[in-house]
Write an enzyme that holds these catalytic residues in place. Sequence first.
Site, PDB file in Angstrom:
ATOM      1  N   GLU A  23      -6.924  -2.129   4.131  1.00  0.00           N
ATOM      2  CA  GLU A  23      -6.189  -1.401   3.094  1.00  0.00           C
ATOM      3  C   GLU A  23      -4.931  -2.155   2.682  1.00  0.00           C
ATOM      4  O   GLU A  23      -4.592  -2.242   1.498  1.00  0.00           O
ATOM      5  CB  GLU A  23      -5.792  -0.007   3.597  1.00  0.00           C
ATOM      6  CG  GLU A  23      -6.961   0.906   3.912  1.00  0.00           C
ATOM      7  CD  GLU A  23      -7.430   0.820   5.363  1.00  0.00           C
ATOM      8  OE1 GLU A  23      -7.352  -0.280   5.962  1.00  0.00           O
ATOM      9  OE2 GLU A  23      -7.879   1.836   5.887  1.00  0.00           O
ATOM     10  N   ASN A  72     -10.391  -6.264   6.695  1.00  0.00           N
ATOM     11  CA  ASN A  72      -9.471  -6.524   7.808  1.00  0.00           C
ATOM     12  C   ASN A  72      -9.610  -7.958   8.286  1.00  0.00           C
ATOM     13  O   ASN A  72     -10.711  -8.512   8.335  1.00  0.00           O
ATOM     14  CB  ASN A  72      -9.654  -5.517   8.951  1.00  0.00           C
ATOM     15  CG  ASN A  72     -11.059  -5.389   9.472  1.00  0.00           C
ATOM     16  OD1 ASN A  72     -12.031  -5.513   8.729  1.00  0.00           O
ATOM     17  ND2 ASN A  72     -11.184  -5.143  10.762  1.00  0.00           N
ATOM     18  N   CYS A  77      -4.913  -4.896   8.422  1.00  0.00           N
ATOM     19  CA  CYS A  77      -5.958  -3.949   8.018  1.00  0.00           C
ATOM     20  C   CYS A  77      -6.446  -4.250   6.602  1.00  0.00           C
ATOM     21  O   CYS A  77      -5.727  -4.839   5.780  1.00  0.00           O
ATOM     22  CB  CYS A  77      -5.418  -2.528   8.035  1.00  0.00           C
ATOM     23  SG  CYS A  77      -5.027  -1.882   9.662  1.00  0.00           S
ATOM     24  N   CYS A  84      -5.141   3.956   8.847  1.00  0.00           N
ATOM     25  CA  CYS A  84      -4.197   4.104   9.966  1.00  0.00           C
ATOM     26  C   CYS A  84      -2.804   4.440   9.434  1.00  0.00           C
ATOM     27  O   CYS A  84      -2.539   4.386   8.235  1.00  0.00           O
ATOM     28  CB  CYS A  84      -4.169   2.821  10.802  1.00  0.00           C
ATOM     29  SG  CYS A  84      -3.211   1.491  10.048  1.00  0.00           S
ATOM     30  N   CYS A  87      -1.045   1.760   7.340  1.00  0.00           N
ATOM     31  CA  CYS A  87      -1.613   1.661   5.982  1.00  0.00           C
ATOM     32  C   CYS A  87      -1.176   2.854   5.133  1.00  0.00           C
ATOM     33  O   CYS A  87      -0.877   2.697   3.948  1.00  0.00           O
ATOM     34  CB  CYS A  87      -3.136   1.567   6.046  1.00  0.00           C
ATOM     35  SG  CYS A  87      -3.691  -0.035   6.674  1.00  0.00           S
ATOM     36  N   GLU A  94      -8.410 -10.311  11.389  1.00  0.00           N
ATOM     37  CA  GLU A  94      -7.832 -10.267  12.739  1.00  0.00           C
ATOM     38  C   GLU A  94      -7.304 -11.632  13.167  1.00  0.00           C
ATOM     39  O   GLU A  94      -7.512 -12.647  12.488  1.00  0.00           O
ATOM     40  CB  GLU A  94      -8.885  -9.729  13.724  1.00  0.00           C
ATOM     41  CG  GLU A  94      -9.277  -8.297  13.355  1.00  0.00           C
ATOM     42  CD  GLU A  94     -10.186  -7.620  14.364  1.00  0.00           C
ATOM     43  OE1 GLU A  94     -10.727  -8.299  15.270  1.00  0.00           O
ATOM     44  OE2 GLU A  94     -10.347  -6.394  14.231  1.00  0.00           O
TER      45      GLU A  94
HETATM   46  N1  THU Z   1      -8.357  -1.359  10.655  1.00  0.00           N
HETATM   47  C1  THU Z   1      -8.317  -1.372   9.285  1.00  0.00           C
HETATM   48  O1  THU Z   1      -8.664  -2.371   8.644  1.00  0.00           O
HETATM   49  N2  THU Z   1      -7.864  -0.270   8.667  1.00  0.00           N
HETATM   50  C2  THU Z   1      -7.447   0.869   9.290  1.00  0.00           C
HETATM   51  O2  THU Z   1      -6.910   1.765   8.658  1.00  0.00           O
HETATM   52  C3  THU Z   1      -7.666   1.014  10.723  1.00  0.00           C
HETATM   53  C4  THU Z   1      -7.967  -0.227  11.457  1.00  0.00           C
HETATM   54  C5  THU Z   1      -8.804  -2.557  11.341  1.00  0.00           C
HETATM   55  C6  THU Z   1      -7.723  -3.250  12.114  1.00  0.00           C
HETATM   56  C7  THU Z   1      -8.519  -3.989  13.148  1.00  0.00           C
HETATM   57  O3  THU Z   1      -8.954  -5.224  12.594  1.00  0.00           O
HETATM   58  C8  THU Z   1      -9.720  -3.100  13.400  1.00  0.00           C
HETATM   59  O4  THU Z   1      -9.807  -2.229  12.275  1.00  0.00           O
HETATM   60  C9  THU Z   1      -9.659  -2.288  14.658  1.00  0.00           C
HETATM   61  O5  THU Z   1      -8.479  -1.571  14.732  1.00  0.00           O
END
Ligand code: THU
Length: 160
Positions: free
Chosen positions: A75, A62, A73, A112, A115, A64
């Site tokens: 994925e 991920n 994310c 999520c 994704c 940000e």
């Molecule tokens: N995140 C992911 O990388 N994948 C997911 O399926 C859920 C959330 C990340 C996004 C963000 O950087 C952090 O987790 C918190 O939501």
Amino acid sequence: MKEIKIETNLTVFDHFDELPEDVKNLMNKASDARLKSYSPYSKFSVGAAILLENEEIITGSNQENASYPSGLCAERTAIFYAGAMYPEVKMLRMAIIAGSSQHPTVTPVPPCGACRQSIAEYEVKQEAPIEIYFMGETGKVVKSDSLSNLLPLIFDKSQL
Ligand code: THU
């Protein structure tokens, strides 16, 4: 009028050690990728690794952004890269590992909704399922034989 019931099938492994060796290898690649997460805001790091039919493994973490919605994310970072680099190669399996730096993450962390929608797109595109394995930093590992088990009633190109 009638009611419909939607059921799903998942396999739960009680511990990482129960996984087949090739899946352990993929999860270890996801774990390595997780170390490259850029997640200063959530302090929640996620790694994903995708096994392709040509035996390449594509990873992502991920990423940000100070403008929160601009982040991505793990994925989707991985699957868009796989789609961009190898558009003609099938994706066989994705491993996902996630956890917070603020507290232990011992329960499996599923992808999520956004994704799931993105992974579903590639299942439709390649006309073949993508196996999904997900876990926390430790503890149980969940396997889904196809993304469709995690996202019933997908919106896809057939609705356009
Ligand atoms: N995140 C992911 O990388 N994948 C997911 O399926 C859920 C959330 C990340 C996004 C963000 O950087 C952090 O987790 C918190 O939501």
